[in-house]
Design a protein around this motif. Sequence first.
Motif, PDB file in Angstrom:
ATOM      1  N   LYS A   1       8.934   2.774  -0.270  1.00  0.00           N
ATOM      2  CA  LYS A   1       8.648   3.141   1.123  1.00  0.00           C
ATOM      3  C   LYS A   1       7.155   2.968   1.425  1.00  0.00           C
ATOM      4  O   LYS A   1       6.483   3.871   1.900  1.00  0.00           O
ATOM      5  N   GLY A   2       6.678   1.767   1.134  1.00  0.00           N
ATOM      6  CA  GLY A   2       5.263   1.458   1.306  1.00  0.00           C
ATOM      7  C   GLY A   2       4.992   0.604   2.531  1.00  0.00           C
ATOM      8  O   GLY A   2       5.894   0.266   3.297  1.00  0.00           O
ATOM      9  N   GLU A   3       3.742   0.242   2.678  1.00  0.00           N
ATOM     10  CA  GLU A   3       3.282  -0.617   3.769  1.00  0.00           C
ATOM     11  C   GLU A   3       2.993  -1.982   3.165  1.00  0.00           C
ATOM     12  O   GLU A   3       2.091  -2.114   2.329  1.00  0.00           O
ATOM     13  N   LEU A   4       3.738  -2.992   3.578  1.00  0.00           N
ATOM     14  CA  LEU A   4       3.655  -4.318   2.976  1.00  0.00           C
ATOM     15  C   LEU A   4       2.798  -5.242   3.827  1.00  0.00           C
ATOM     16  O   LEU A   4       3.089  -5.460   4.998  1.00  0.00           O
ATOM     17  N   HIS A   5       1.738  -5.770   3.221  1.00  0.00           N
ATOM     18  CA  HIS A   5       0.879  -6.767   3.861  1.00  0.00           C
ATOM     19  C   HIS A   5       1.230  -8.107   3.219  1.00  0.00           C
ATOM     20  O   HIS A   5       0.886  -8.357   2.063  1.00  0.00           O
TER      21      HIS A   5
ATOM     22  N   LYS B   1       0.850  -1.193   0.000  1.00  0.00           N
ATOM     23  CA  LYS B   1       0.000   0.000   0.000  1.00  0.00           C
ATOM     24  C   LYS B   1       0.885   1.242   0.000  1.00  0.00           C
ATOM     25  O   LYS B   1       1.854   1.328   0.747  1.00  0.00           O
ATOM     26  N   LEU B   2       0.536   2.186  -0.851  1.00  0.00           N
ATOM     27  CA  LEU B   2       1.279   3.434  -0.954  1.00  0.00           C
ATOM     28  C   LEU B   2       0.595   4.468  -0.055  1.00  0.00           C
ATOM     29  O   LEU B   2      -0.383   5.092  -0.434  1.00  0.00           O
ATOM     30  N   VAL B   3       1.127   4.602   1.135  1.00  0.00           N
ATOM     31  CA  VAL B   3       0.567   5.490   2.162  1.00  0.00           C
ATOM     32  C   VAL B   3       1.092   6.914   1.951  1.00  0.00           C
ATOM     33  O   VAL B   3       1.999   7.133   1.133  1.00  0.00           O
ATOM     34  N   PRO B   4       0.553   7.915   2.669  1.00  0.00           N
ATOM     35  CA  PRO B   4       1.010   9.301   2.482  1.00  0.00           C
ATOM     36  C   PRO B   4       2.511   9.506   2.678  1.00  0.00           C
ATOM     37  O   PRO B   4       3.102  10.393   2.063  1.00  0.00           O
ATOM     38  N   ALA B   5       3.168   8.678   3.496  1.00  0.00           N
ATOM     39  CA  ALA B   5       4.609   8.818   3.716  1.00  0.00           C
ATOM     40  C   ALA B   5       5.444   8.115   2.639  1.00  0.00           C
ATOM     41  O   ALA B   5       6.671   8.201   2.651  1.00  0.00           O
ATOM     42  N   SER B   6       4.810   7.426   1.699  1.00  0.00           N
ATOM     43  CA  SER B   6       5.525   6.727   0.623  1.00  0.00           C
ATOM     44  C   SER B   6       6.114   7.726  -0.366  1.00  0.00           C
ATOM     45  O   SER B   6       5.712   8.888  -0.414  1.00  0.00           O
ATOM     46  N   LEU B   7       7.048   7.246  -1.193  1.00  0.00           N
ATOM     47  CA  LEU B   7       7.652   8.102  -2.213  1.00  0.00           C
ATOM     48  C   LEU B   7       6.635   8.513  -3.274  1.00  0.00           C
ATOM     49  O   LEU B   7       6.745   9.578  -3.865  1.00  0.00           O
ATOM     50  N   LYS B   8       5.666   7.632  -3.548  1.00  0.00           N
ATOM     51  CA  LYS B   8       4.613   7.900  -4.531  1.00  0.00           C
ATOM     52  C   LYS B   8       3.275   7.591  -3.888  1.00  0.00           C
ATOM     53  O   LYS B   8       3.189   6.743  -3.007  1.00  0.00           O
ATOM     54  N   GLN B   9       2.242   8.256  -4.358  1.00  0.00           N
ATOM     55  CA  GLN B   9       0.901   7.944  -3.884  1.00  0.00           C
ATOM     56  C   GLN B   9       0.094   7.180  -4.932  1.00  0.00           C
ATOM     57  O   GLN B   9      -0.910   6.577  -4.605  1.00  0.00           O
ATOM     58  N   ASN B  10       0.532   7.210  -6.181  1.00  0.00           N
ATOM     59  CA  ASN B  10      -0.125   6.479  -7.274  1.00  0.00           C
ATOM     60  C   ASN B  10       0.933   5.741  -8.063  1.00  0.00           C
ATOM     61  O   ASN B  10       2.065   6.204  -8.181  1.00  0.00           O
ATOM     62  N   ILE B  11       0.541   4.610  -8.631  1.00  0.00           N
ATOM     63  CA  ILE B  11       1.478   3.835  -9.443  1.00  0.00           C
ATOM     64  C   ILE B  11       0.707   3.126 -10.554  1.00  0.00           C
ATOM     65  O   ILE B  11      -0.470   2.793 -10.391  1.00  0.00           O
ATOM     66  N   THR B  12       1.375   2.942 -11.677  1.00  0.00           N
ATOM     67  CA  THR B  12       0.779   2.254 -12.816  1.00  0.00           C
ATOM     68  C   THR B  12       1.491   0.925 -13.046  1.00  0.00           C
ATOM     69  O   THR B  12       2.566   0.683 -12.494  1.00  0.00           O
TER      70      THR B  12
END
Length: 141
Positions: A124-128, A8-19
């Motif tokens: 720099k995401g949140e990994l589940h 999950k790309l959270v607000p603290a991640s390097l990007k908020q959207n990805i393709t």
Amino acid sequence: MSKNAYIKLVPASLKQNITVEEVKELFNFFMTNTAKTGEQLSWGYSEAAFPYTIEEKEDANGNWFYLKGKDPRTHKYILVGVGTEEGEDHTHTSYIQFTLTDISTHGDKGKANEYCKYLAAKLKGELHLFNGRVMYHYPKK
């Protein structure tokens, strides 16, 4: 029964959207780096680090692709897709999804975990993870 892992790309991640194309670029960057490591070691490390080809079907509509194992005895398929989910506060969170199919092998699960950890650290995401545990790769405040 298929299993899923999410980055999950959270607000603290390097990007908020990805393709999907950006995810493929990250995999190409991974392959380039492992090839360079293999050159330094004089060993074909890139084949061991990424034993897949990137395949995309016409009906994917640019939302997913799959990694097809080069040796079907040890690696078969890992599905990789992108999407967004709406939170309780009506915010949208982008994610990368890794799916292991019913025919995926233990080798696929190991590689999927490796790629999830690599991409989560890179973005720099949140990994589940597949086992339900969560790893936080973004800076805490």
